[in-house]
Design an enzyme around this catalytic site. Sequence first.
Site, PDB file in Angstrom:
ATOM      1  N   TYR A  58      23.741  43.553  52.567  1.00 19.27           N
ATOM      2  CA  TYR A  58      22.838  44.972  52.357  1.00 19.27           C
ATOM      3  C   TYR A  58      24.157  46.267  52.356  1.00 19.27           C
ATOM      4  CZ  TYR A  58      18.621  43.550  50.094  1.00 19.27           C
ATOM      5  OH  TYR A  58      17.711  42.880  48.958  1.00 19.27           O
ATOM      6  N   ASN A  93      14.320  52.226  41.793  1.00 13.20           N
ATOM      7  CA  ASN A  93      15.460  51.209  42.676  1.00 13.20           C
ATOM      8  C   ASN A  93      15.239  52.138  43.920  1.00 13.20           C
ATOM      9  OD1 ASN A  93      16.461  50.923  39.449  1.00 13.20           O
ATOM     10  ND2 ASN A  93      16.711  53.153  39.397  1.00 13.20           N
ATOM     11  N   ASP A  95      18.213  53.102  45.264  1.00 14.78           N
ATOM     12  CA  ASP A  95      19.265  53.673  46.016  1.00 14.78           C
ATOM     13  C   ASP A  95      18.602  55.925  46.187  1.00 14.78           C
ATOM     14  OD1 ASP A  95      19.031  55.784  43.057  1.00 14.78           O
ATOM     15  OD2 ASP A  95      20.073  53.467  42.390  1.00 14.78           O
ATOM     16  N   HIS A 110      10.266  49.917  45.862  1.00 20.65           N
ATOM     17  CA  HIS A 110      10.980  49.260  46.480  1.00 20.65           C
ATOM     18  C   HIS A 110      11.521  49.439  47.931  1.00 20.65           C
ATOM     19  CE1 HIS A 110      10.229  47.461  42.540  1.00 20.65           C
ATOM     20  NE2 HIS A 110       9.228  46.821  42.633  1.00 20.65           N
ATOM     21  N   GLY A 176      15.314  53.750  31.388  1.00 25.74           N
ATOM     22  CA  GLY A 176      15.642  52.667  32.421  1.00 25.74           C
ATOM     23  C   GLY A 176      15.256  51.777  33.005  1.00 25.74           C
ATOM     24  N   THR A 177      14.043  50.833  32.500  1.00 27.88           N
ATOM     25  CA  THR A 177      13.213  50.347  32.882  1.00 27.88           C
ATOM     26  C   THR A 177      11.996  49.150  31.824  1.00 27.88           C
ATOM     27  OG1 THR A 177      11.452  49.243  34.525  1.00 27.88           O
ATOM     28  CG2 THR A 177      12.074  51.494  34.047  1.00 27.88           C
ATOM     29  N   SER A 178      12.256  47.381  31.316  1.00 31.39           N
ATOM     30  CA  SER A 178      10.991  47.270  30.575  1.00 31.39           C
ATOM     31  C   SER A 178       9.775  47.138  31.392  1.00 31.39           C
ATOM     32  CB  SER A 178      11.701  45.833  30.538  1.00 31.39           C
ATOM     33  OG  SER A 178      11.760  44.876  31.724  1.00 31.39           O
TER      34      SER A 178
END
Length: 242
Positions: A58, A93, A95, A110, A176-178
């Site tokens: 990490y 994400n 970030d 998350h 940008g995600t399923s």
Amino acid sequence: MSEHQGPHLVVLTGAGISAESGLKTFRDGDGLWENHRVQDVATPEAFARDPETVLRFYDARREQTRQATPNAAHRALAELEQAGFQVSVITQNIDDLHERAGSRDVLHLHGEILMSRSSADPNLRYPVGRKGIRLGDLCDQGSQLRPDVVWFGEPVPRYAQACEIVAEADLVLVVGTSLAVMPAAMLLDQAPIEAPCLLVDPQAESLVPRGVRAISQLASQGVPPLVEHWRQAGALWVPDWV
């Protein structure tokens, strides 16, 4: 969440938007994340078994995040907020690219890689400095610090808050995600029945759930035209070309 009173856009973002800024995801390839098995670096069991490897992993991801820059999709969403729209970003994400682009209302489902938290109390959170997290770095209660990320097998503590935000949307934009990862996959079910839902992703046609309109483009290509349309219209109308 936001001081704005204009139309409320709720944006659900995933790995695809960050990938355009150079941040890789293990889901892009063979199940490895930067040449590590996910089971070895992103589970509570891995941290208990080999905390030094997990912390080093990490630390490296954190440095990559600091070197990455927001792309056109991140910037467009921030510009829409600055134009008077209420824009709530719910991201999978870890970030900080949304924040660095200028978005002020961001919920990280998350966790956040630039933060650490207590191994004993997830509410004890601290910014991570350049030296990263080391064994022996303790929280105020004396427990080892760990990355402030939700690992596989752990609950998603901000999910209920995310559901409340989606329930107040005038329009939901998925980027940008399923939406295949649970429980994030259930978030669209919380949207008002009258709120349109759009999905921007290169694989949108194959990913799109029933009732969601597909825009099969990269985030940096698909999001800015939508934002420009909404800014000119002054409302969250679905463009004729979608």
